[in-house]
Structure formats: structure tokens, C-alpha cells
Design a protein around this motif. Structure first.
Motif, PDB file in Angstrom:
ATOM      1  N   HIS A 178       0.847  -1.183   0.000  1.00 41.25           N
ATOM      2  CA  HIS A 178       0.000   0.000   0.000  1.00 41.25           C
ATOM      3  C   HIS A 178       0.886   1.238   0.000  1.00 41.25           C
ATOM      4  CE1 HIS A 178       0.798  -1.111   4.237  1.00 41.25           C
ATOM      5  NE2 HIS A 178       1.004   0.181   4.388  1.00 41.25           N
ATOM      6  N   PHE A 230      -1.662   7.679  -6.097  1.00 41.63           N
ATOM      7  CA  PHE A 230      -3.053   7.622  -5.625  1.00 41.63           C
ATOM      8  C   PHE A 230      -3.794   8.914  -5.946  1.00 41.63           C
ATOM      9  CE2 PHE A 230      -6.504   7.902  -2.474  1.00 41.63           C
ATOM     10  CZ  PHE A 230      -7.171   6.724  -2.796  1.00 41.63           C
ATOM     11  N   ASP A 272      -4.620   0.324  -0.819  1.00 38.73           N
ATOM     12  CA  ASP A 272      -3.889  -0.853  -1.290  1.00 38.73           C
ATOM     13  C   ASP A 272      -3.656  -0.793  -2.790  1.00 38.73           C
ATOM     14  OD1 ASP A 272      -3.572  -2.227   1.148  1.00 38.73           O
ATOM     15  OD2 ASP A 272      -5.665  -2.829   1.080  1.00 38.73           O
ATOM     16  N   LEU A 273      -2.433  -1.094  -3.169  1.00 39.36           N
ATOM     17  CA  LEU A 273      -2.079  -1.159  -4.583  1.00 39.36           C
ATOM     18  C   LEU A 273      -2.688  -2.391  -5.235  1.00 39.36           C
ATOM     19  CD1 LEU A 273       1.601   0.009  -4.191  1.00 39.36           C
ATOM     20  CD2 LEU A 273      -0.063   1.104  -5.717  1.00 39.36           C
ATOM     21  N   TYR A 276     -12.326   2.242  -2.297  1.00 39.50           N
ATOM     22  CA  TYR A 276     -10.989   1.689  -2.448  1.00 39.50           C
ATOM     23  C   TYR A 276     -10.655   0.863  -1.207  1.00 39.50           C
ATOM     24  CZ  TYR A 276      -9.244   5.559   0.518  1.00 39.50           C
ATOM     25  OH  TYR A 276      -9.032   6.443   1.540  1.00 39.50           O
ATOM     26  N   TYR A 290      -4.842   1.024  -8.009  1.00 42.27           N
ATOM     27  CA  TYR A 290      -5.282   0.672  -6.658  1.00 42.27           C
ATOM     28  C   TYR A 290      -6.511  -0.213  -6.756  1.00 42.27           C
ATOM     29  CZ  TYR A 290      -1.910   4.108  -5.059  1.00 42.27           C
ATOM     30  OH  TYR A 290      -0.728   4.776  -4.817  1.00 42.27           O
ATOM     31  N   HIS A 301      -8.427  -0.730   1.801  1.00 43.63           N
ATOM     32  CA  HIS A 301      -7.305  -0.402   2.690  1.00 43.63           C
ATOM     33  C   HIS A 301      -7.266  -1.450   3.806  1.00 43.63           C
ATOM     34  CE1 HIS A 301      -9.905   1.340   5.929  1.00 43.63           C
ATOM     35  NE2 HIS A 301     -10.672   1.661   4.904  1.00 43.63           N
TER      36      HIS A 301
END
Length: 547
Positions: free
Chosen positions: A112, A120, A179-180, A169, A135, A171
Motif C-alpha cells: 500500500h 493515488f 492498497d495497490l 478503495y 489501486y 485499505h
């Protein structure tokens, strides 16, 4: 002194059995008087680190960051946060450490970023920009709720709504740590470039934060409930509902292995090594085995079994090591009793001085590599902090049932008679000095031949003196009541190891053979002429086979 050349390509197994000293840079040494530790502070303390006899240092994140999770929320992977100094200061850390023969590992946080990272900021603008898919984004359910039941380790849903995209998204940690998306190959390539950047700067390896969190389920399926009898607080505090799920879809995905192979290929030409942090309360050792098996994945993984709240008994230590033999026989563990995320083990297990000595002697004898956390060698207990002093968002969220991680992150104590115990000349440090820590400062212990600090040095030196402890095979741990025993062996030596894991005396019959007691500097017991060992509380015995 003559600079020491470190040629990892010629010695690619330098990490195997290594002792790694973890530095939490905010709290190690402040060189400029602002109350926060920094990279030049580390440079100044390299001689002390060398005196411990460790092989490597692991430096927790120092990258540019808004510091909402104290560096584990990165906004620029390829620069140093001004709080810690400059890139030139980091180069000085590497140059100085290498001159003293110490490897440098840095903490890469790849799962992340910060929500302030340019990647981001661009991704959240709309659904069509070049990084729109960098993401993990998802549409809401028809009723507007998050796409699935995934939770955050820091509490609450693992999803945050973005009005601009009208999507959620993911996390796994703070909402400010998106988070990627590892299903996007451009993301993987960008992260591999980050690793290459630091390898070019001379780092010898990486500690990989939350290595099993990189890839999530592409279909975003719900995690199943975890039966109450299988829950434990190894990864998250007991009061956190994160423990109520079996995390099979938000992490631990098989696709992760493909990325790890790419990362290993990037590291290979440099002779670099990695230790991955496996955060899983049910399958940690199994995942460790998967991620370190063979020669194309990670060299080591960081296991949580001895970071638990309960002091390990002889039976528990044997159970863990037998599980490693069963689940990760072809892999390699990196053991630790303390780190920056858990209560210091002196307090967590309520250890006497004798028990502290026994446990470090034990960890130096186990098959695997070892991580020591700064201040552990001083026997520091957990610092007691007021709520008003807390900095950790985790502790603030769950106080008072869980007091967070600040108690193990307070500044290092160097000089009992100096301002802020020699950590900083600032009027106020970022966290207060632990009330009970000053009397355990390095200056105090250096002057006391019986101090825990000297025992750590002796235990590390003993490990290096005996190749069987560093790289040898073992025959499987066994226990007899409170006594653990096992053999470590290379072609050059065979060493029998016995530990009394209790505060009561115990006796143990040595196996047949021609044994010679060694390790007297560690308080090793002497074998009687009748072949019996009479072990005092928390006493060990090492014996070399003379045949």
C-alpha cells in the motif's frame, strides 16, 4: 580502520543464520536536537551496533511520508523524509555500516501507499486516467454498502468511499493507506523499479512489510467467518473483529508468488536477500514455507509464533519448531521475540533477568536467522504511557483495552546521566523516555559485567563461533517436562543443546556419546561424570561431540 568490502555476489548465503538488528529510526538516535531520531544518528551509533556482533541492520521506513502510520504510509518511495535527513545521509549509513562489515536491509512497504502518494492522487481523480487501475477500486453494492465484508486491521471496514469516483478503495490498514492493485503489471513494474533504486544505492536486502497482503482476490469474494475456537490475537488484538474472519480472499493469494519470483530476480544480481513479514494468525508457518521454498522466492520469512502474548513453554517451543519441520522444511525462518509492533517481550512474558538470558541463548540456537529489536539487548520493559502521550492511531482507536505500539517505540536509552538519556538534546522527544528505562541505559550496563547487554554479546558471539548453530541441520526439537533438547550439526561439528525453560531446577540425562561441555561464558551447565545434567532455573547446556 580499513574499509571492509562486502561482496554479496561472492557470498549469496550471507543471510543464512544471520543476526539482524532492527532499528526504529524515530527512536534510535537524534543527531540534530529536534526530538526525533534520524539517519545521521544511526551513523553515529554504528560502532555500538558493531560491538553487539550482529551481521546486519534492518532500518524501519524512513521514506517521505505524512507519518499517519509513522512511515508505513509512503508518499515517495525513492526519497528520504526530511524528518530523517537526506539521501546523502542514507548513503552515509550504508558506507559506514559496510566499513564496519555490517549489511544494510531496509523496510519496503509495497502492499500500500499513502493517500498522499502521487500515484493515488492521480488514481482517485476519475476512472479513466493512466493510473485509474493502480489501486483496488470497486463499485458499491446496490444498497451503497462496500463491495464485500473485508475488514481493516486498524478497525472497521476495509473499504473507504471516494465521492469523486463514486467507488470504494480497499485499505487493509488505515483509510489513508490505500492498497495497490497487484493484478496490474504496471504496478508490479513500478515497485520492482523501487527495489532496483535502493539496490543501486548499496542496500544488501529488504524487510518486506506485510508480504502476504500484496495480492487480493480478483473477484473480491467475501471472507468466510472464522470459528471462535480458531481465533487468536497474534496479528490483531483480541478486541478487534478482524480476528472473526478467515482471510482467504483479502490476502494470502497464490498469485502473490509470481510477483515474489520477479522481485527475487531483481535482487539476484546484487546478492541481496529479503525477509518477508507474514501476517496471518492461522497459516503463518505454512505461508512462510510457500514463500521461502526453493531458490526463486524469498530467502527468509518473519514468523509471528514467538511474538505471541503467552510466554512459550517447552512444549509450545517444540510444537512450533515441529510445525516448521512439517510445513516449511525446505524454507527458512527468521525468529524474533520483539519488534516495533508488539509489547516488548520482557514485559509481555514477565521475564526475570535469568529468563531473559535463557531466551536469547535459545533463539541463537534455533535453526533460522534472528531479528533483535533495538533495546532488547538492554532488557527494556514496555514503557507505560499516558493516553495524552500516545501517537499510534492503533492504540488511540482501541484504548484502553489495547494500548497500541507506542510502549515499545519509546527512545533508546544511551546515557543514564544525560538529558533524555542521551537520545536527544531537545526539550521534548516525540515519545517520552520510559520511566523504568534510564537505569537500564547502555552506559549503566557497559559498566556492569553481569548486565544483560553483555550476555547478548556473548550469545551472538557463541552463535558465530559454532557453524552448527548458524547454518547446521537439526534433528528435531524434543521436550522432557520443562527441558528442550536437540542437536545442531554440520560436517564440521555436532552440538547438543539443552534448555531448562522454567524457574525450577531440572535434571536431564545426556544421550550416549563423548560430550564436552562448552559455552561456559553463557552459564552453560557442566555434564556430570555419570552423564547427568543438573540444570538450574533458566539454564542451558551446550555440548560438543568429541568423536
Amino acid at each position: 580502520m580499513t574499509p571492509a568490502k562486502i561482496d554479496n555476489v561472492a557470498n549469496p548465503d550471507w543471510w543464512r543464520g544471520a543476526v539482524i538488528y532492527q532499528i526504529y529510526p524515530r527512536s534510535f538516535q537524534d543527531s540534530n536536537g529536534d526530538g526525533v531520531g534520524d539517519l545521521l544518528g544511526i551513523v553515529g551509533r554504528i560502532p555500538y551496533i558493531t560491538s553487539l556482533g550482529v551481521d546486519a541492520i534492518w532500518i524501519s521506513p524512513f521514506f517521505t511520508s505524512p507519518m499517519k502510520d509513522f512511515g508505513y504510509d509512503v508518499s515517495d518511495y525513492c526519497d528520504v523524509d526530511p524528518m530523517f535527513g537526506t539521501i546523502a545521509d542514507f548513503d552515509a549509513v550504508v558506507e559506514t555500516a559496510h566499513r564496519f562489515g555490517i549489511q544494510v536491509m531496509i523496510d519496503l512497504v509495497l502492499s500500500h501507499t499513502s493517500d498522499q502518494h502521487p500515484w493515488f492522487k492521480e488514481s482517485r481523480e476519475d476512472r479513466t486516467n493512466p493510473r485509474a487501475d493502480w489501486y483496488v477500486w470497486a463499485d458499491p453494492k446496490p444498497d451503497g454498502t462496500p463491495p464485500n465484508n473485508w475488514l481493516s486491521i486498524f478497525g472497521g471496514s476495509g473499504w473507504r468511499w471516494s465521492p469523486r469516483r463514486e467507488q470504494y478503495y480497499q485499505h487493509n490498514f488505515l483509510a489513508s493507506q490505500p492498497d495497490l492493485n497487484f493484478h496490474n503489471m504496471d504496478v508490479q513494474d513500478a515497485l520492482l523499479d523501487v527495489a532496483t533504486f535502493w539496490l543501486h544505492r548499496g542496500v544488501d536486502g529488504f524487510r518486506l512489510d506485510t508480504i502476504n497482503f500484496y495480492t487480493c482476490d480478483a473477484e473480491l469474494r467475501d471472507n468466510p467467518a472464522l470459528p471462535k475456537e480458531r481465533r487468536n490475537a497474534t496479528i490483531a488484538p483480541a478486541v478487534n473483529p478482524y480476528n472473526h474472519q478467515e482471510h482467504v480472499y483479502d490476502k494470502n493469494r497464490p498469485e502473490n508468488l509470481d510477483f515474489l519470483r520477479k522481485l527475487r530476480a531483481v535482487m539476484q544480481p546484487y546478492g541481496a536477500a529479503a525477509v518477508g513479514e507474514v501476517g496471518d494468525a492461522q497459516r503463518g508457518l505454512e505461508i512462510m514455507g510457500e514463500y521461502t521454498r526453493g531458490d526463486d522466492l524469498m530467502q527468509m520469512c518473519y514468523a509471528f509464533e514467538f511474538l505471541s502474548d503467552t510466554q512459550p513453554t517447552a512444549a509450545r517451543i517444540v510444537e512450533v519448531m515441529q510445525d516448521v519441520d512439517r510445513l516449511a522444511a525446505d524454507g527458512w525462518a527468521c525468529w524474533a521475540f520483539s519488534n516495533h509492533d508488539v509489547m516488548r517481550h520482557t514485559s509481555r512474558w514477565n521475564l526475570s533477568t535469568g529468563a531473559q538470558r535463557m531466551f536469547v541463548t535459545l533463539i541463537m540456537a534455533l535453526r533460522g536467522s534472528v531479528c533483535l529489536y533495538q533495546g532488547e539487548e538492554l532488557g527494556l520493559p514496555e514503557a507505560e504511557l499516558r493516553f495524552a502521550d500516545l501517537q499510534d492511531p492503533y492504540g488511540i482507536e482501541f484504548w484502553p483495552e489495547f494500548k497500541g505500539r507506542d510502549g515499545c517505540r519509546t527512545p533508546m536509552v544511551w546515557d543514564a546521566g544525560a538529558q533524555n538519556a542521551g537520545f536527544s538534546t531537545a526539550p521534548r522527544t516525540w515519545l517520552p523516555i520510559g520511566n523504568a528505562h534510564r537505569d537500564l541505559a547502555v552506559s549503566v550496563q557497559e559498566a556492569d559485567p553481569g548486565a544483560v547487554l553483555h550476555h547478548y554479546r556473548k550469545a551472538i558471539a557463541f552463535r558465530h563461533t559454532h557453524p552448527a548453530l548458524r547454518t547446521g541441520a537439526h534433528d528435531g526439537l524434543k521436550s522432557d517436562g520443562d527441558v528442550i533438547y536437540f542437536t545442531r550439526e554440520t560436517t564440521a561439528e555436532k552440538l547438543f543443546c539443552v534448555f531448562n525453560v522454567s524457574n525450577s531446577p531440572s535434571s536431564f540425562r545426556m544421550p550416549e556419546g563423548h560430550w564436552r561441555s562448552v559455552g561456559q561464558e553463557l552459564g552453560s551447565a557442566t555434564i556430570g561424570e555419570d552423564g547427568w545434567l543438573h540444570l538450574g532455573p533458566w539454564q542451558a547446556c551446550f555440548a560438543l561431540d568429541r568423536t
